[in-house]
Scaffold this motif. Structure first.
Motif, PDB file in Angstrom:
ATOM      1  N   MET A 110      31.085  36.091  18.213  1.00 50.46           N
ATOM      2  CA  MET A 110      32.329  35.575  17.803  1.00 50.46           C
ATOM      3  C   MET A 110      32.287  33.880  17.349  1.00 50.46           C
ATOM      4  SD  MET A 110      36.070  36.313  19.126  1.00 50.46           S
ATOM      5  CE  MET A 110      37.174  36.778  17.839  1.00 50.46           C
ATOM      6  N   SER A 111      31.378  33.190  18.095  1.00 52.07           N
ATOM      7  CA  SER A 111      31.330  31.858  17.788  1.00 52.07           C
ATOM      8  C   SER A 111      30.430  31.754  16.426  1.00 52.07           C
ATOM      9  CB  SER A 111      30.588  31.072  19.086  1.00 52.07           C
ATOM     10  OG  SER A 111      30.406  29.690  18.843  1.00 52.07           O
ATOM     11  N   SER A 112      29.491  32.463  16.417  1.00 46.70           N
ATOM     12  CA  SER A 112      28.563  32.503  15.277  1.00 46.70           C
ATOM     13  C   SER A 112      29.476  32.865  13.893  1.00 46.70           C
ATOM     14  CB  SER A 112      27.346  33.184  15.300  1.00 46.70           C
ATOM     15  OG  SER A 112      27.820  34.760  15.242  1.00 46.70           O
ATOM     16  N   THR A 113      30.489  33.676  14.031  1.00 45.82           N
ATOM     17  CA  THR A 113      31.221  34.021  13.005  1.00 45.82           C
ATOM     18  C   THR A 113      32.220  32.815  12.661  1.00 45.82           C
ATOM     19  OG1 THR A 113      31.307  36.320  13.669  1.00 45.82           O
ATOM     20  CG2 THR A 113      33.022  35.706  11.971  1.00 45.82           C
ATOM     21  N   LYS A 114      32.977  32.147  13.381  1.00 52.19           N
ATOM     22  CA  LYS A 114      33.575  30.670  13.178  1.00 52.19           C
ATOM     23  C   LYS A 114      32.702  29.764  12.472  1.00 52.19           C
ATOM     24  CE  LYS A 114      37.169  31.309  16.758  1.00 52.19           C
ATOM     25  NZ  LYS A 114      37.590  30.913  18.272  1.00 52.19           N
ATOM     26  N   THR A 115      31.354  29.721  12.928  1.00 48.15           N
ATOM     27  CA  THR A 115      30.505  28.605  12.579  1.00 48.15           C
ATOM     28  C   THR A 115      30.131  28.981  10.926  1.00 48.15           C
ATOM     29  OG1 THR A 115      29.659  28.376  14.686  1.00 48.15           O
ATOM     30  CG2 THR A 115      28.165  27.309  12.757  1.00 48.15           C
ATOM     31  N   SER A 116      29.952  30.151  11.051  1.00 44.70           N
ATOM     32  CA  SER A 116      29.670  30.475   9.444  1.00 44.70           C
ATOM     33  C   SER A 116      30.750  30.403   8.631  1.00 44.70           C
ATOM     34  CB  SER A 116      29.007  32.075   9.562  1.00 44.70           C
ATOM     35  OG  SER A 116      28.876  32.762   8.151  1.00 44.70           O
ATOM     36  N   ASP A 117      31.962  30.768   9.114  1.00 42.96           N
ATOM     37  CA  ASP A 117      33.142  30.619   8.025  1.00 42.96           C
ATOM     38  C   ASP A 117      33.411  29.102   8.052  1.00 42.96           C
ATOM     39  OD1 ASP A 117      35.346  31.750   6.814  1.00 42.96           O
ATOM     40  OD2 ASP A 117      36.818  30.985   8.512  1.00 42.96           O
ATOM     41  N   THR A 118      33.177  28.346   8.938  1.00 40.21           N
ATOM     42  CA  THR A 118      33.347  26.862   8.900  1.00 40.21           C
ATOM     43  C   THR A 118      32.539  26.311   7.712  1.00 40.21           C
ATOM     44  OG1 THR A 118      34.176  26.665  10.929  1.00 40.21           O
ATOM     45  CG2 THR A 118      33.491  24.801  10.093  1.00 40.21           C
ATOM     46  N   MET A 119      31.200  26.672   7.849  1.00 37.65           N
ATOM     47  CA  MET A 119      30.043  26.312   6.879  1.00 37.65           C
ATOM     48  C   MET A 119      30.394  26.704   5.746  1.00 37.65           C
ATOM     49  SD  MET A 119      28.137  24.771   8.477  1.00 37.65           S
ATOM     50  CE  MET A 119      26.520  24.365   7.790  1.00 37.65           C
ATOM     51  N   ARG A 176      33.333  27.073   4.335  1.00 31.96           N
ATOM     52  CA  ARG A 176      34.537  26.599   3.642  1.00 31.96           C
ATOM     53  C   ARG A 176      33.955  25.147   3.412  1.00 31.96           C
ATOM     54  NH1 ARG A 176      39.687  28.098   7.909  1.00 31.96           N
ATOM     55  NH2 ARG A 176      39.990  30.134   7.311  1.00 31.96           N
ATOM     56  N   MET A 177      33.102  24.506   4.263  1.00 30.59           N
ATOM     57  CA  MET A 177      32.591  23.131   4.153  1.00 30.59           C
ATOM     58  C   MET A 177      31.737  23.107   2.609  1.00 30.59           C
ATOM     59  SD  MET A 177      33.602  20.970   6.271  1.00 30.59           S
ATOM     60  CE  MET A 177      32.406  19.739   6.186  1.00 30.59           C
ATOM     61  N   ASP A 178      30.971  23.950   2.293  1.00 27.20           N
ATOM     62  CA  ASP A 178      30.262  24.378   1.346  1.00 27.20           C
ATOM     63  C   ASP A 178      31.335  24.528   0.037  1.00 27.20           C
ATOM     64  OD1 ASP A 178      27.826  24.133   2.549  1.00 27.20           O
ATOM     65  OD2 ASP A 178      27.564  26.317   2.482  1.00 27.20           O
ATOM     66  N   ALA A 179      32.436  25.131   0.280  1.00 24.67           N
ATOM     67  CA  ALA A 179      33.479  25.290  -0.880  1.00 24.67           C
ATOM     68  C   ALA A 179      33.948  23.881  -1.185  1.00 24.67           C
ATOM     69  CB  ALA A 179      34.369  26.196  -0.572  1.00 24.67           C
ATOM     70  N   LEU A 180      34.356  23.218  -0.267  1.00 24.86           N
ATOM     71  CA  LEU A 180      34.943  21.863  -0.070  1.00 24.86           C
ATOM     72  C   LEU A 180      33.991  20.946  -1.158  1.00 24.86           C
ATOM     73  CD1 LEU A 180      37.350  20.177   0.270  1.00 24.86           C
ATOM     74  CD2 LEU A 180      36.258  19.663   2.601  1.00 24.86           C
ATOM     75  N   LYS A 181      32.944  20.976  -0.553  1.00 25.11           N
ATOM     76  CA  LYS A 181      31.762  20.097  -1.044  1.00 25.11           C
ATOM     77  C   LYS A 181      31.611  20.213  -2.722  1.00 25.11           C
ATOM     78  CE  LYS A 181      28.615  19.176   2.727  1.00 25.11           C
ATOM     79  NZ  LYS A 181      27.261  19.473   3.314  1.00 25.11           N
TER      80      LYS A 181
END
Length: 85
Positions: free
Chosen positions: A1-10, A12-17
């Protein structure tokens, strides 16, 4: 579950960039357009000024006495208005 949150966060960060990058590029394009417009307006102003100066010189050469009289009259009026202030 932690890897899913990390992937989702990454993601979102890429989309923001990408959004910020697009915003910056859009701003650069608009700044370039404004610079071009300002340059065109400056050129038009210089051309209009040069034409007015040329026309003024022609009128002065054609009517030198009237030109001096008009200049004297304008100077007199400006002097009178300046004294009132």
């Amino acid at each position: 579950m932690s890897s899913t949150k990390t992937s989702d966060t990454m993601q979102r960060m890429d989309a923001l960039k990408d959004s910020v990058r697009d915003f910056v590029h859009s701003g650069q394009d608009k700044a370039g357009d404004l610079k071009d417009k300002a340059f065109d307006i400056k050129e038009q102003a210089f051309d209009a000024g040069a034409q007015a100066l040329t026309r003024t010189r022609e009128v002065i050469k054609l009517h030198p006495i009237a030109s001096v009289a008009v200049a004297f009259g304008i100077g007199y009026i400006v002097m009178r208005v300046a004294r009132l202030v």
